[in-house]
Design a protein around this motif. Structure first.
Motif, PDB file in Angstrom:
ATOM      1  N   PRO A 101       0.832  -1.204   0.000  1.00 19.10           N
ATOM      2  CA  PRO A 101       0.000   0.000   0.000  1.00 19.10           C
ATOM      3  C   PRO A 101       0.872   1.262   0.000  1.00 19.10           C
ATOM      4  O   PRO A 101       1.999   1.261   0.489  1.00 19.10           O
ATOM      5  N   ARG A 102       0.332   2.334  -0.557  1.00 20.86           N
ATOM      6  CA  ARG A 102       1.021   3.614  -0.607  1.00 20.86           C
ATOM      7  C   ARG A 102       1.243   4.088   0.833  1.00 20.86           C
ATOM      8  O   ARG A 102       0.312   4.152   1.634  1.00 20.86           O
ATOM      9  N   ARG A 103       2.494   4.413   1.151  1.00 21.17           N
ATOM     10  CA  ARG A 103       2.815   4.834   2.511  1.00 21.17           C
ATOM     11  C   ARG A 103       4.155   5.562   2.518  1.00 21.17           C
ATOM     12  O   ARG A 103       4.941   5.456   1.583  1.00 21.17           O
ATOM     13  N   ILE A 104       4.402   6.293   3.588  1.00 18.17           N
ATOM     14  CA  ILE A 104       5.685   6.949   3.787  1.00 18.17           C
ATOM     15  C   ILE A 104       6.685   5.880   4.220  1.00 18.17           C
ATOM     16  O   ILE A 104       6.397   5.098   5.125  1.00 18.17           O
ATOM     17  N   VAL A 105       7.870   5.865   3.589  1.00 16.43           N
ATOM     18  CA  VAL A 105       8.898   4.903   4.006  1.00 16.43           C
ATOM     19  C   VAL A 105      10.111   5.587   4.624  1.00 16.43           C
ATOM     20  O   VAL A 105      10.867   4.947   5.353  1.00 16.43           O
ATOM     21  N   GLN A 106      10.305   6.880   4.313  1.00 17.49           N
ATOM     22  CA  GLN A 106      11.485   7.557   4.855  1.00 17.49           C
ATOM     23  C   GLN A 106      11.297   9.069   4.829  1.00 17.49           C
ATOM     24  O   GLN A 106      10.657   9.617   3.936  1.00 17.49           O
ATOM     25  N   THR A 151      14.564  13.022  19.926  1.00 19.22           N
ATOM     26  CA  THR A 151      13.588  12.743  20.980  1.00 19.22           C
ATOM     27  C   THR A 151      12.338  13.600  20.866  1.00 19.22           C
ATOM     28  O   THR A 151      11.536  13.633  21.798  1.00 19.22           O
ATOM     29  N   CYS A 152      12.149  14.275  19.737  1.00 18.60           N
ATOM     30  CA  CYS A 152      10.948  15.101  19.623  1.00 18.60           C
ATOM     31  C   CYS A 152       9.716  14.195  19.582  1.00 18.60           C
ATOM     32  O   CYS A 152       9.794  13.044  19.143  1.00 18.60           O
ATOM     33  N   PRO A 153       8.571  14.682  20.062  1.00 23.15           N
ATOM     34  CA  PRO A 153       7.372  13.844  20.129  1.00 23.15           C
ATOM     35  C   PRO A 153       6.932  13.257  18.790  1.00 23.15           C
ATOM     36  O   PRO A 153       6.463  12.113  18.746  1.00 23.15           O
ATOM     37  N   VAL A 154       7.095  13.994  17.700  1.00 25.33           N
ATOM     38  CA  VAL A 154       6.685  13.440  16.403  1.00 25.33           C
ATOM     39  C   VAL A 154       7.614  12.292  16.015  1.00 25.33           C
ATOM     40  O   VAL A 154       7.150  11.228  15.590  1.00 25.33           O
ATOM     41  N   ALA A 155       8.920  12.481  16.184  1.00 22.25           N
ATOM     42  CA  ALA A 155       9.872  11.414  15.850  1.00 22.25           C
ATOM     43  C   ALA A 155       9.563  10.148  16.640  1.00 22.25           C
ATOM     44  O   ALA A 155       9.619   9.036  16.100  1.00 22.25           O
ATOM     45  N   ARG A 190      11.817   5.202   8.171  1.00 26.77           N
ATOM     46  CA  ARG A 190      13.212   5.578   8.436  1.00 26.77           C
ATOM     47  C   ARG A 190      13.323   7.094   8.575  1.00 26.77           C
ATOM     48  O   ARG A 190      12.737   7.837   7.790  1.00 26.77           O
ATOM     49  N   GLN A 191      14.074   7.526   9.572  1.00 24.28           N
ATOM     50  CA  GLN A 191      14.296   8.958   9.809  1.00 24.28           C
ATOM     51  C   GLN A 191      15.797   9.240   9.719  1.00 24.28           C
ATOM     52  O   GLN A 191      16.549   8.830  10.595  1.00 24.28           O
TER      53      GLN A 191
END
Length: 137
Positions: free
Chosen positions: A87-92, A117-121, A129-130
């Motif tokens: 399915p279409r999704r964010i991978v990185q 350590t930010c809340p979104v991360a 992957r970030q």
């Protein structure tokens, strides 16, 4: 029951208008060109990347203020990478931060630790992957 954080209205042609309830500020979203949209505004997945980058900057700024460090003028660029398969999704997300060259090595180390350590991360699915990179100018 507490008030909602945001509301949104579908405007047609794959566009929405979202409103931040507390401030009344609004933004539009549009489906991206590669998914039937016009790409004339942030897509919902663009907003996820923007949330990650701005959350990193904000969290670093909170710590910087505690340590009397000035991050004013620091910038962020984020690149979103979507899956090529269903399915279409964010991978990185690739996040590039430009911070003041005047920061000491110890201040840089502190802020680089805080960035992860930010809340979104911490809220994103671990399969996304970030890649966070820092440059000092």
């Amino acid at each position: 029951m507490t008030a909602p954080t945001a509301t949104a209205r579908y405007e047609g042609q794959l566009r929405t208008e979202a409103t931040h309830v507390a401030s009344g500020t609004s933004i539009q979203t549009d489906a991206p060109v590669d998914n039937h949209g016009r790409g004339e505004a942030f897509s919902p997945t663009d907003l996820v990347g923007t949330a990650l980058g701005t959350c990193i900057l904000t969290t670093m700024a909170i710590v910087a203020e505690r340590h009397q460090l000035d991050l004013k003028g620091s910038t962020m660029q984020v690149k979103k990478i979507m899956s090529q398969d269903a399915p279409r999704r964010i991978v990185q997300f690739d996040v590039d931060l430009q911070l003041p060259a005047s920061l000491s090595e110890s201040d840089r180390a502190l802020l680089e630790r805080v960035a992860h350590t930010c809340p979104v991360a911490l809220s994103l699915n671990p399969e996304i992957r970030q890649e966070v990179r820092f440059s000092y100018q």
